[in-house]
Motif scaffolding. Structure first.
Motif, PDB file in Angstrom:
ATOM      1  N   PHE A  54      72.856  54.449  30.392  1.00  0.00           N
ATOM      2  CA  PHE A  54      71.918  53.187  30.524  1.00  0.00           C
ATOM      3  C   PHE A  54      71.440  55.153  29.477  1.00  0.00           C
ATOM      4  O   PHE A  54      72.127  56.128  29.839  1.00  0.00           O
TER       5      PHE A  54
ATOM      6  N   ASP B   5      69.029  58.171  29.048  1.00  0.00           N
ATOM      7  CA  ASP B   5      68.125  58.542  28.925  1.00  0.00           C
ATOM      8  C   ASP B   5      67.110  59.716  28.386  1.00  0.00           C
ATOM      9  O   ASP B   5      67.018  59.583  27.718  1.00  0.00           O
TER      10      ASP B   5
ATOM     11  N   HIS C 180      74.561  57.423  30.338  1.00  0.00           N
ATOM     12  CA  HIS C 180      75.509  57.862  32.240  1.00  0.00           C
ATOM     13  C   HIS C 180      75.863  56.546  32.248  1.00  0.00           C
ATOM     14  O   HIS C 180      74.898  55.019  31.994  1.00  0.00           O
ATOM     15  N   THR C 181      76.783  56.582  32.762  1.00  0.00           N
ATOM     16  CA  THR C 181      77.744  54.833  32.625  1.00  0.00           C
ATOM     17  C   THR C 181      77.761  54.731  34.433  1.00  0.00           C
ATOM     18  O   THR C 181      78.107  55.940  35.437  1.00  0.00           O
ATOM     19  N   ILE C 182      76.957  53.945  34.423  1.00  0.00           N
ATOM     20  CA  ILE C 182      76.571  52.878  35.797  1.00  0.00           C
ATOM     21  C   ILE C 182      78.090  52.018  35.991  1.00  0.00           C
ATOM     22  O   ILE C 182      78.665  52.348  37.619  1.00  0.00           O
ATOM     23  N   MET C 183      78.880  51.358  35.657  1.00  0.00           N
ATOM     24  CA  MET C 183      79.968  50.322  35.877  1.00  0.00           C
ATOM     25  C   MET C 183      81.197  50.278  34.343  1.00  0.00           C
ATOM     26  O   MET C 183      80.586  50.229  33.413  1.00  0.00           O
TER      27      MET C 183
ATOM     28  N   ARG D 108      79.414  53.951  46.350  1.00  0.00           N
ATOM     29  CA  ARG D 108      79.066  54.730  45.677  1.00  0.00           C
ATOM     30  C   ARG D 108      78.127  55.843  45.755  1.00  0.00           C
ATOM     31  O   ARG D 108      78.275  56.947  45.307  1.00  0.00           O
ATOM     32  N   ILE D 109      76.317  55.679  46.211  1.00  0.00           N
ATOM     33  CA  ILE D 109      75.909  56.209  46.700  1.00  0.00           C
ATOM     34  C   ILE D 109      76.725  57.323  47.609  1.00  0.00           C
ATOM     35  O   ILE D 109      75.907  58.420  47.817  1.00  0.00           O
TER      36      ILE D 109
ATOM     37  N   SER E 126      78.347  59.486  46.116  1.00  0.00           N
ATOM     38  CA  SER E 126      77.622  61.053  45.739  1.00  0.00           C
ATOM     39  C   SER E 126      77.434  61.169  46.030  1.00  0.00           C
ATOM     40  O   SER E 126      77.180  62.936  46.090  1.00  0.00           O
ATOM     41  N   PHE E 127      77.410  61.675  47.771  1.00  0.00           N
ATOM     42  CA  PHE E 127      76.182  62.372  48.297  1.00  0.00           C
ATOM     43  C   PHE E 127      78.020  63.298  49.164  1.00  0.00           C
ATOM     44  O   PHE E 127      77.773  64.730  49.436  1.00  0.00           O
ATOM     45  N   SER E 128      79.105  62.430  49.370  1.00  0.00           N
ATOM     46  CA  SER E 128      79.950  63.144  50.682  1.00  0.00           C
ATOM     47  C   SER E 128      80.992  63.483  49.499  1.00  0.00           C
ATOM     48  O   SER E 128      81.962  64.588  51.082  1.00  0.00           O
TER      49      SER E 128
ATOM     50  N   SER F 257      81.401  60.167  32.253  1.00  0.00           N
ATOM     51  CA  SER F 257      80.161  60.626  33.009  1.00  0.00           C
ATOM     52  C   SER F 257      79.643  59.610  34.513  1.00  0.00           C
ATOM     53  O   SER F 257      78.281  58.987  34.619  1.00  0.00           O
ATOM     54  N   TYR F 258      81.039  58.714  34.070  1.00  0.00           N
ATOM     55  CA  TYR F 258      80.985  57.572  35.157  1.00  0.00           C
ATOM     56  C   TYR F 258      80.310  59.085  36.546  1.00  0.00           C
ATOM     57  O   TYR F 258      79.974  58.717  37.318  1.00  0.00           O
ATOM     58  N   LEU F 259      81.322  59.485  36.244  1.00  0.00           N
ATOM     59  CA  LEU F 259      81.589  60.515  37.668  1.00  0.00           C
ATOM     60  C   LEU F 259      80.339  61.678  37.694  1.00  0.00           C
ATOM     61  O   LEU F 259      80.020  62.372  38.595  1.00  0.00           O
ATOM     62  N   GLY F 260      79.617  61.612  36.880  1.00  0.00           N
ATOM     63  CA  GLY F 260      78.694  62.164  36.617  1.00  0.00           C
ATOM     64  C   GLY F 260      78.533  63.606  36.423  1.00  0.00           C
ATOM     65  O   GLY F 260      78.019  64.684  37.072  1.00  0.00           O
TER      66      GLY F 260
END
Lengths: 196, 196
Positions: free
Chosen positions: A64, A66, A72-75, A143-144, A147-149, A177-180
């Motif tokens: 998507f 922004d 931003h790549t989701i999958m 995945r969440i 991204s935290f840990s 972009s998938y990895l942010g």
């Protein structure tokens, strides 16, 4: 579509539930084969998503854009994966995401408007989708957690494991972009890994 | 359990699918009522998750503890929400997450070992879970998107909207851990917002 065209989907389904020949025929009668060219969209942000798509060949990216114009790549999805904007599909409201073909892509599409009726007719297909959703939800939660840990480097290593056949097929900026992270930071990680 | 105890669940279900009286009776015969005390676990990281739990009253937090001993909050669940470690449930492998009660919590539990048989008996329940999973998956994807595209402050504002009744009920460090920020940074955001 023909039974022959539907073969990859029927094979996929048979790994999860057992359809009778007549159930397979009913299914084949309502699904559609479609070929998209590289760069074309299965779903566009803002449109209402009308299909779930099963990929026979090719590769599609969900992303998507922004408010600041940032992608931003989701999958990613390749052969034997499903893709759609499920949020748009189940609410029939404008899609949050784009699903764009990175390669020429052949899909089999389930029209949403007959999907609920199909589940009533062939409950085994509802079972299939319920099971698919369970796995998709679990993967999404993981995945969440990552991204935290995990560090960006650890996330990249995981990405390579999760999508072993994809990395050669997609531009590096999409992986970043998938990895942010930025493309530059991804290059840095890759050269670090190369020297380890 | 009694029909009276099952009332909150039956009300919830009736918002999504219509069960007949005899289907409700079949369901009541296999689900269990259970009360957990504040601090007790519905699931512990490393155990195999055996139930899906529907919360009648109370509040539970799903979190995991990483290798460095750091807690990461995945979700909260209150009245009328479901909770479990679905990944553990569907694979019957050790749970990645803890689900711990933040308050005394009453739940109705669906034993996993009879869940598939239950779906075959009452397909409408499979429909209910399929629909729940669709929504949960969409919410989970949106959370990934927010983590990419929103600032911590914007994510906190979204959290307050998404969980309007929860914030007063949980310690601030859990909110910070849900947002992936420190307690100190959350305080800073809150005092900023208070002066705006």
């Amino acid at each position: 579509m023909t039974r022959d065209q539907a073969k990859p989907l029927l094979n996929y389904i048979s790994n999860h539930v057992n359809l009778s020949d007549s159930e397979e025929d009913e299914l084949i009668a309502i699904i559609n084969y479609r070929k998209y060219l590289k760069g074309q969209y299965l779903v566009q942000q803002g449109d209402i998503c009308k299909h779930s798509s099963f990929i026979i060949s090719g590769c599609a990216r969900t992303f998507f854009v922004d408010d600041k114009g940032q992608e931003h790549t989701i999958m990613f999805a390749i052969e034997d994966w499903w893709t759609s904007d499920i949020g748009s599909l189940i609410t029939q409201s404008p899609a949050d995401y784009n699903v764009q073909c990175i390669e020429d892509t052949e899909v089999i599409q389930f029209p949403y408007d007959i999907q609920e009726a199909l589940y009533l007719k062939i409950p085994k297909l509802e079972r299939l989708f319920r099971k698919m959703l369970e796995r998709a939800f679990v993967a999404s939660q993981k995945r969440i957690v990552r991204s935290f840990s995990l560090t960006a480097k650890e996330q990249y290593i995981h990405f390579k494991k999760q999508y072993p056949k994809i990395e050669q097929r997609i531009p590096q900026y999409m992986v970043a972009s998938y990895l942010g992270i930025t493309k530059e930071f991804l290059s840095k990680i890759k050269s670090q890994l190369a020297t380890e």
